[in-house]
Design an enzyme around this catalytic site. Structure first.
Site, PDB file in Angstrom:
ATOM      1  N   CYS A   1       0.678  -1.618   0.215  1.00  0.00           N
ATOM      2  CA  CYS A   1      -0.377  -0.315   0.418  1.00  0.00           C
ATOM      3  C   CYS A   1       0.730   1.104  -0.007  1.00  0.00           C
ATOM      4  O   CYS A   1       0.273   2.189  -0.292  1.00  0.00           O
ATOM      5  CB  CYS A   1      -0.653  -0.053   0.696  1.00  0.00           C
ATOM      6  SG  CYS A   1      -2.124  -1.673   1.156  1.00  0.00           S
TER       7      CYS A   1
ATOM      8  N   THR B   1       1.164  -8.081   8.659  1.00  0.00           N
ATOM      9  CA  THR B   1       0.343  -7.686   8.688  1.00  0.00           C
ATOM     10  C   THR B   1      -0.414  -6.751   9.462  1.00  0.00           C
ATOM     11  O   THR B   1      -1.515  -5.343   9.225  1.00  0.00           O
ATOM     12  CB  THR B   1      -1.514  -8.818   7.567  1.00  0.00           C
ATOM     13  OG1 THR B   1      -0.903  -9.131   9.168  1.00  0.00           O
ATOM     14  CG2 THR B   1      -0.490  -9.859   6.642  1.00  0.00           C
TER      15      THR B   1
ATOM     16  N   HIS C   1      -4.038   7.851   6.136  1.00  0.00           N
ATOM     17  CA  HIS C   1      -3.585   6.300   5.372  1.00  0.00           C
ATOM     18  C   HIS C   1      -5.539   5.462   5.971  1.00  0.00           C
ATOM     19  O   HIS C   1      -5.396   5.030   4.525  1.00  0.00           O
ATOM     20  CB  HIS C   1      -2.649   4.717   5.924  1.00  0.00           C
ATOM     21  CG  HIS C   1      -2.867   3.991   5.227  1.00  0.00           C
ATOM     22  ND1 HIS C   1      -2.470   3.689   3.985  1.00  0.00           N
ATOM     23  CD2 HIS C   1      -2.764   2.613   5.735  1.00  0.00           C
ATOM     24  CE1 HIS C   1      -2.180   2.353   3.702  1.00  0.00           C
ATOM     25  NE2 HIS C   1      -2.734   1.828   4.849  1.00  0.00           N
TER      26      HIS C   1
ATOM     27  N   THR D   1      -9.766  -0.985   8.862  1.00  0.00           N
ATOM     28  CA  THR D   1      -9.645  -1.802   9.199  1.00  0.00           C
ATOM     29  C   THR D   1      -9.894  -2.223  10.838  1.00  0.00           C
ATOM     30  O   THR D   1      -9.522  -0.394  11.169  1.00  0.00           O
ATOM     31  CB  THR D   1      -8.231  -2.298   8.574  1.00  0.00           C
ATOM     32  OG1 THR D   1      -7.065  -1.441   9.352  1.00  0.00           O
ATOM     33  CG2 THR D   1      -8.067  -3.062   7.670  1.00  0.00           C
TER      34      THR D   1
ATOM     35  N   ALA E   1      -8.193  -3.193  13.293  1.00  0.00           N
ATOM     36  CA  ALA E   1      -6.263  -2.681  13.612  1.00  0.00           C
ATOM     37  C   ALA E   1      -5.957  -1.640  13.820  1.00  0.00           C
ATOM     38  O   ALA E   1      -4.963  -0.913  14.206  1.00  0.00           O
ATOM     39  CB  ALA E   1      -5.510  -4.248  13.109  1.00  0.00           C
TER      40      ALA E   1
ATOM     41  N   GLU F   1      -2.347   4.178  13.627  1.00  0.00           N
ATOM     42  CA  GLU F   1      -2.726   5.700  12.969  1.00  0.00           C
ATOM     43  C   GLU F   1      -2.900   6.617  14.058  1.00  0.00           C
ATOM     44  O   GLU F   1      -1.767   7.637  14.109  1.00  0.00           O
ATOM     45  CB  GLU F   1      -3.021   5.506  11.911  1.00  0.00           C
ATOM     46  CG  GLU F   1      -3.221   6.819  10.956  1.00  0.00           C
ATOM     47  CD  GLU F   1      -3.275   6.969   9.959  1.00  0.00           C
ATOM     48  OE1 GLU F   1      -3.229   7.716   8.622  1.00  0.00           O
ATOM     49  OE2 GLU F   1      -3.518   5.680   8.869  1.00  0.00           O
TER      50      GLU F   1
ATOM     51  N   LYS G   1     -10.039   7.752   1.058  1.00  0.00           N
ATOM     52  CA  LYS G   1     -10.526   6.353   1.026  1.00  0.00           C
ATOM     53  C   LYS G   1     -11.881   5.529   1.118  1.00  0.00           C
ATOM     54  O   LYS G   1     -12.967   4.976   0.296  1.00  0.00           O
ATOM     55  CB  LYS G   1      -9.843   5.002   1.508  1.00  0.00           C
ATOM     56  CG  LYS G   1      -8.180   4.894   1.526  1.00  0.00           C
ATOM     57  CD  LYS G   1      -7.513   3.800   2.302  1.00  0.00           C
ATOM     58  CE  LYS G   1      -6.142   4.063   1.781  1.00  0.00           C
ATOM     59  NZ  LYS G   1      -5.594   4.760   2.522  1.00  0.00           N
TER      60      LYS G   1
ATOM     61  N   HIS H   1      -9.575   2.195  -1.228  1.00  0.00           N
ATOM     62  CA  HIS H   1      -8.112   1.219  -1.412  1.00  0.00           C
ATOM     63  C   HIS H   1      -7.571   0.900  -2.597  1.00  0.00           C
ATOM     64  O   HIS H   1      -8.152  -0.669  -2.937  1.00  0.00           O
ATOM     65  CB  HIS H   1      -8.226   0.096  -0.339  1.00  0.00           C
ATOM     66  CG  HIS H   1      -7.038   0.396   0.469  1.00  0.00           C
ATOM     67  ND1 HIS H   1      -5.877   1.060  -0.710  1.00  0.00           N
ATOM     68  CD2 HIS H   1      -6.164  -0.310   1.605  1.00  0.00           C
ATOM     69  CE1 HIS H   1      -4.573   0.938   0.619  1.00  0.00           C
ATOM     70  NE2 HIS H   1      -5.040  -0.375   1.161  1.00  0.00           N
TER      71      HIS H   1
ATOM     72  N   PHE I   1       1.484  -3.979   4.303  1.00  0.00           N
ATOM     73  CA  PHE I   1       1.237  -4.164   4.593  1.00  0.00           C
ATOM     74  C   PHE I   1       3.336  -4.817   4.509  1.00  0.00           C
ATOM     75  O   PHE I   1       3.817  -3.932   3.690  1.00  0.00           O
ATOM     76  CB  PHE I   1       0.964  -5.625   3.726  1.00  0.00           C
ATOM     77  CG  PHE I   1      -0.298  -6.521   4.428  1.00  0.00           C
ATOM     78  CD1 PHE I   1      -1.392  -5.567   5.077  1.00  0.00           C
ATOM     79  CD2 PHE I   1      -1.113  -7.001   3.459  1.00  0.00           C
ATOM     80  CE1 PHE I   1      -2.275  -5.622   6.069  1.00  0.00           C
ATOM     81  CE2 PHE I   1      -2.711  -7.192   3.474  1.00  0.00           C
ATOM     82  CZ  PHE I   1      -3.066  -6.564   4.886  1.00  0.00           C
TER      83      PHE I   1
END
Length: 408
Positions: A159, A267, A298, A302, A304, A309, A330, A335, A396
């Protein structure tokens, strides 16, 4: 005494995105809080929410040229050509002094998907599968059609791919390796095999039954995964001292960049690495956190990723965190994986140019772990004193890239 490094100007912008292929029109849609996410179906798989592009390759390639040219390469060529036109470089002149820096995560996903389907289905594998599907295909196609004879380089850093490409393009300009740098990225992965792989990873948000456009909700308390997108975006970069001869006014300045690695997990994101990238980028720009008015996060939505961030931003900005405008675009365009950094860099440039901050759409209740920042939700807001902005791309593999832009 060491010479002061050249300022790098952004002189051209071009995109092919779920929000459209006109930069100003796409920006207006984004500011209004519109989205491009829709429901998509693939044989034998659950439906997904995704942001696809309405794109006609005939706008850049003849029917014969389209043969063996991947969708990702077609969109990349279109976006790069638009950026060159915007920069007044439809004719680039000395091709050896022009460099091309492209980021992509998967390259020719549809070609690879078709090839595997043919092999396992017992039919003939298309003979151009290798050249069409190779990860540097987009860069090669752009170079051939635009006459670029300087360095033509592809970065595949998940990414962070196209953010890293932009950072490396600026370094090449400062080193004097090229006089013009075309930098950006592309991704076209909305094909059955790739979608199945992402579903197996269990990170995709299901289509929201009552509001499919709201399926991607970064920083929201009820977020449940990312939404895939496709498209391409490119910037044209020049040294400040070359602008007078080129008779161009910059859209913005690319002040600095930094790339750092978590070295923690394949990840799962890590605060340490993100903080390191942000701090290094600010040091390189000789800026304080309080100088930055906007962060294009970013923010993938998600469970997690978003809190990590936000914690990194709070750590770096400290007492200034509550004044830092933050949003994730996004939510509107999905994404783009390897192309995400380029599209979001372009939108960060637009924020500075238009003195406006785009929103994170579709969010009504922030996750408590994401608070402490000045989130812009719903619709965009004016920002008449916006002088500096950052764009984050966290990948990732743990590679974190931050770009710092300044108002021109």
């Amino acid at each position: 005494m060491r010479a002061k490094p050249s300022r790098i100007a952004v002189t051209g912008l071009g995109l092919v995105s779920p929000l459209g292929d006109n930069v100003d029109a796409a920006w207006q849609r984004l500011m209004r809080g519109e989205g491009a996410v829709r429901r998509m179906s693939f044989e034998g798989l659950p439906d997904i929410a995704a942001a696809s592009v309405d794109f006609d390759p005939a706008t850049v390639l003849t029917k014969l040229q389209q043969v063996g040219t991947e969708r990702v390469s077609q969109m990349a060529l279109s976006a790069a050509a638009r950026a060159l036109e915007d920069a007044g470089l439809s004719e680039i002149g000395d091709g050896e002094r022009v460099g091309l820096y492209v980021g992509t995560g998967l390259g020719g996903a549809s070609t690879i998907d078709t090839g595997y389907a043919a092999m396992y289905g017992g039919t003939r594998v298309p003979p151009l599968t290798v050249p069409a599907g190779m990860v540097n295909g987009p860069a090669a196609v752009i170079a051939m059609h635009c006459g670029i004879l300087g360095p033509v380089v592809t970065y595949a850093v998940a990414c962070a791919s196209s953010s890293v490409a932009i950072a490396e393009a600026a370094h090449a300009l400062r080193r004097g390796e090229v006089d013009v740098a075309i930098a950006g990225g592309a991704e076209a992965l909305l094909v059955r095999g790739t979608v199945a792989a992402w579903q197996a990873l269990r990170t995709l948000a299901p289509p929201r039954a009552d509001d499919v456009q709201g399926s991607c909700r970064p920083f929201s308390a009820d977020r449940n995964g990312l939404v895939l997108g496709e498209g391409a975006a490119f910037l044209v970069l020049r040294r400040e001292e070359d602008l007078a001869e080129a008779q161009r006014e910059p859209h913005a300045w690319l002040v600095s960049s930094a790339v750092r690695c978590d070295a923690a997990h394949l990840t799962n994101p890590n605060v340490r690495g993100q903080v390191a990238a942000l701090q290094a980028a600010l040091r390189s720009a000789q800026l304080l956190p309080s100088d930055i008015g906007y962060c294009n996060a970013h923010g993938t939505a998600t469970v997690a990723g978003d809190p990590v961030e936000c914690e990194a931003l709070r750590q770096v900005w400290g007492d200034s965190a509550a004044r830092l405008h933050v949003s994730s675009t996004k939510a509107a365009h999905g994404h783009l994986l390897g192309g995400a950094g380029a599209l979001e860099a372009l939108l960060t440039v637009m924020a500075l140019r238009r003195q406006e901050i785009p929103p994170t759409r579709g969010v009504h209740d922030l996750d408590p772990a994401c608070t402490g920042l000045r989130h812009v939700l719903g619709e965009g807001v004016p920002a008449s004193n916006l002088g500096f902005a950052v764009s984050n791309s966290f990948a990732f593999g743990g590679t974190n890239s931050t770009l710092v832009f300044a108002r021109a």
